[in-house]
Design a protein around this motif. Sequence first.
Motif, PDB file in Angstrom:
ATOM      1  N   LYS A  58      66.806  -5.751   6.359  1.00 59.10           N
ATOM      2  CA  LYS A  58      66.244  -6.898   7.081  1.00 59.10           C
ATOM      3  C   LYS A  58      67.228  -7.284   8.175  1.00 59.10           C
ATOM      4  CE  LYS A  58      63.624 -10.739   7.389  1.00 59.10           C
ATOM      5  NZ  LYS A  58      63.427 -10.824   8.805  1.00 59.10           N
ATOM      6  N   ARG A  59      66.722  -7.563   9.355  1.00 58.61           N
ATOM      7  CA  ARG A  59      67.571  -8.027  10.457  1.00 58.61           C
ATOM      8  C   ARG A  59      67.523  -9.553  10.518  1.00 58.61           C
ATOM      9  NH1 ARG A  59      68.789  -4.315  14.754  1.00 58.61           N
ATOM     10  NH2 ARG A  59      68.361  -6.000  16.185  1.00 58.61           N
ATOM     11  N   THR A  60      68.425 -10.124  11.290  1.00 60.69           N
ATOM     12  CA  THR A  60      68.486 -11.583  11.369  1.00 60.69           C
ATOM     13  C   THR A  60      67.255 -12.171  12.064  1.00 60.69           C
ATOM     14  OG1 THR A  60      69.839 -11.391  13.363  1.00 60.69           O
ATOM     15  CG2 THR A  60      70.995 -11.729  11.274  1.00 60.69           C
ATOM     16  N   ALA A  61      66.674 -11.451  13.010  1.00 61.03           N
ATOM     17  CA  ALA A  61      65.469 -11.938  13.688  1.00 61.03           C
ATOM     18  C   ALA A  61      64.285 -11.896  12.717  1.00 61.03           C
ATOM     19  CB  ALA A  61      65.178 -11.092  14.920  1.00 61.03           C
ATOM     20  N   GLU A  62      63.431 -12.882  12.824  1.00 63.79           N
ATOM     21  CA  GLU A  62      62.287 -12.959  11.915  1.00 63.79           C
ATOM     22  C   GLU A  62      61.361 -11.757  12.068  1.00 63.79           C
ATOM     23  OE1 GLU A  62      58.730 -16.066  10.715  1.00 63.79           O
ATOM     24  OE2 GLU A  62      60.238 -16.666  12.174  1.00 63.79           O
ATOM     25  N   ASN A  63      60.918 -11.210  10.946  1.00 63.21           N
ATOM     26  CA  ASN A  63      59.977 -10.078  10.882  1.00 63.21           C
ATOM     27  C   ASN A  63      60.534  -8.780  11.461  1.00 63.21           C
ATOM     28  OD1 ASN A  63      57.937 -11.689   9.689  1.00 63.21           O
ATOM     29  ND2 ASN A  63      57.320 -12.424  11.709  1.00 63.21           N
ATOM     30  N   GLN A  64      61.852  -8.668  11.573  1.00 65.12           N
ATOM     31  CA  GLN A  64      62.443  -7.433  12.103  1.00 65.12           C
ATOM     32  C   GLN A  64      63.216  -6.703  11.008  1.00 65.12           C
ATOM     33  OE1 GLN A  64      64.652  -7.631  15.728  1.00 65.12           O
ATOM     34  NE2 GLN A  64      63.018  -8.667  16.827  1.00 65.12           N
ATOM     35  N   TYR A  65      63.074  -5.369  11.016  1.00 67.89           N
ATOM     36  CA  TYR A  65      63.703  -4.508  10.020  1.00 67.89           C
ATOM     37  C   TYR A  65      64.275  -3.270  10.700  1.00 67.89           C
ATOM     38  CZ  TYR A  65      60.912  -7.433   6.988  1.00 67.89           C
ATOM     39  OH  TYR A  65      60.361  -8.518   6.369  1.00 67.89           O
ATOM     40  N   GLU A  66      65.399  -2.806  10.178  1.00 71.02           N
ATOM     41  CA  GLU A  66      65.986  -1.549  10.644  1.00 71.02           C
ATOM     42  C   GLU A  66      65.737  -0.508   9.556  1.00 71.02           C
ATOM     43  OE1 GLU A  66      70.137   0.040  12.525  1.00 71.02           O
ATOM     44  OE2 GLU A  66      70.292  -1.288  10.798  1.00 71.02           O
ATOM     45  N   ILE A  94      64.062   0.178  14.924  1.00 69.81           N
ATOM     46  CA  ILE A  94      63.954  -1.269  14.740  1.00 69.81           C
ATOM     47  C   ILE A  94      62.471  -1.606  14.841  1.00 69.81           C
ATOM     48  CG2 ILE A  94      64.645  -3.552  15.557  1.00 69.81           C
ATOM     49  CD1 ILE A  94      66.998  -1.764  14.642  1.00 69.81           C
ATOM     50  N   PHE A  95      61.951  -2.218  13.788  1.00 73.67           N
ATOM     51  CA  PHE A  95      60.527  -2.511  13.706  1.00 73.67           C
ATOM     52  C   PHE A  95      60.286  -4.010  13.605  1.00 73.67           C
ATOM     53  CE2 PHE A  95      60.870   1.803  12.316  1.00 73.67           C
ATOM     54  CZ  PHE A  95      59.695   2.423  12.693  1.00 73.67           C
ATOM     55  N   HIS A  96      59.219  -4.453  14.267  1.00 78.68           N
ATOM     56  CA  HIS A  96      58.712  -5.816  14.094  1.00 78.68           C
ATOM     57  C   HIS A  96      57.435  -5.672  13.267  1.00 78.68           C
ATOM     58  CE1 HIS A  96      58.014 -10.038  15.136  1.00 78.68           C
ATOM     59  NE2 HIS A  96      56.737  -9.705  15.086  1.00 78.68           N
ATOM     60  N   ILE A  97      57.423  -6.320  12.089  1.00 82.68           N
ATOM     61  CA  ILE A  97      56.304  -6.164  11.162  1.00 82.68           C
ATOM     62  C   ILE A  97      55.819  -7.541  10.729  1.00 82.68           C
ATOM     63  CG2 ILE A  97      55.612  -5.257   8.905  1.00 82.68           C
ATOM     64  CD1 ILE A  97      57.809  -3.108   9.353  1.00 82.68           C
ATOM     65  N   GLU A  98      54.498  -7.721  10.823  1.00 77.81           N
ATOM     66  CA  GLU A  98      53.887  -8.985  10.408  1.00 77.81           C
ATOM     67  C   GLU A  98      52.694  -8.723   9.502  1.00 77.81           C
ATOM     68  OE1 GLU A  98      52.864 -11.724  13.555  1.00 77.81           O
ATOM     69  OE2 GLU A  98      54.529 -11.013  14.786  1.00 77.81           O
ATOM     70  N   ASN A  99      52.407  -9.706   8.648  1.00 76.73           N
ATOM     71  CA  ASN A  99      51.207  -9.746   7.810  1.00 76.73           C
ATOM     72  C   ASN A  99      51.146  -8.660   6.737  1.00 76.73           C
ATOM     73  OD1 ASN A  99      50.372 -11.926   9.390  1.00 76.73           O
ATOM     74  ND2 ASN A  99      49.319 -10.581  10.828  1.00 76.73           N
ATOM     75  N   VAL A 100      52.284  -8.181   6.292  1.00 74.14           N
ATOM     76  CA  VAL A 100      52.312  -7.268   5.157  1.00 74.14           C
ATOM     77  C   VAL A 100      52.668  -8.113   3.934  1.00 74.14           C
ATOM     78  CG1 VAL A 100      53.462  -5.282   4.100  1.00 74.14           C
ATOM     79  CG2 VAL A 100      53.010  -5.281   6.556  1.00 74.14           C
ATOM     80  N   GLU A 102      54.197  -9.479   0.603  1.00 73.92           N
ATOM     81  CA  GLU A 102      55.563  -9.278   0.114  1.00 73.92           C
ATOM     82  C   GLU A 102      55.669  -8.117  -0.870  1.00 73.92           C
ATOM     83  OE1 GLU A 102      59.528  -9.721   0.130  1.00 73.92           O
ATOM     84  OE2 GLU A 102      58.188 -10.942   1.353  1.00 73.92           O
ATOM     85  N   GLU A 103      54.688  -7.993  -1.785  1.00 68.82           N
ATOM     86  CA  GLU A 103      54.745  -6.925  -2.788  1.00 68.82           C
ATOM     87  C   GLU A 103      54.501  -5.540  -2.191  1.00 68.82           C
ATOM     88  OE1 GLU A 103      50.498  -8.418  -2.663  1.00 68.82           O
ATOM     89  OE2 GLU A 103      52.461  -9.395  -2.769  1.00 68.82           O
TER      90      GLU A 103
END
Length: 170
Positions: A58-66, A94-100, A102-103
Amino acid sequence: MSETEGNGAATQQPPQVKMQILGQYIRDLSFENMLVRKGAQGEVSPDISVQVALDARKRTAENQYEIITKFTINSKNKSDDAQLFLMELEYAGIFHIENVPEEQLHPFLLIECPRMLFPFVRRIVSDMTRDGGFPPLNLEPVDFVALYRQEIARRAQQQAQDTPANGETA
């Protein structure tokens, strides 16, 4: 059930998943050509093994993942088991992901994101092996679902070994 009840339920769909690649890059790359160092002797018939490891952060920016894909490609001569080359590649996106939900986020990050990165990894591997003096190596597609399942099974087995059995004291 009336027709209107059925239609009402259909409008309550979850929000659509959004995925965007913000950037991708080579974190680490190493190509060692042992064949040139040692000098070619006799017939060369390569036997290639490919190992793949994945990591998501998880990156510090919201909804961002490496997402980091790690490929280790080892080529040995079938006749004498002499190493021909060793390639190690860490490729990240680096991906911006929304609406997935949690599980579903963990499998999404380690299955869908690496699938998006794989064509670029394949091209780098092909170019590096060709530029290293070998025929271009075109990696077979990776089954990221099977890879994910194997890792989950390995973790479950490791956890079972680390946990004392019922009735035993630690």
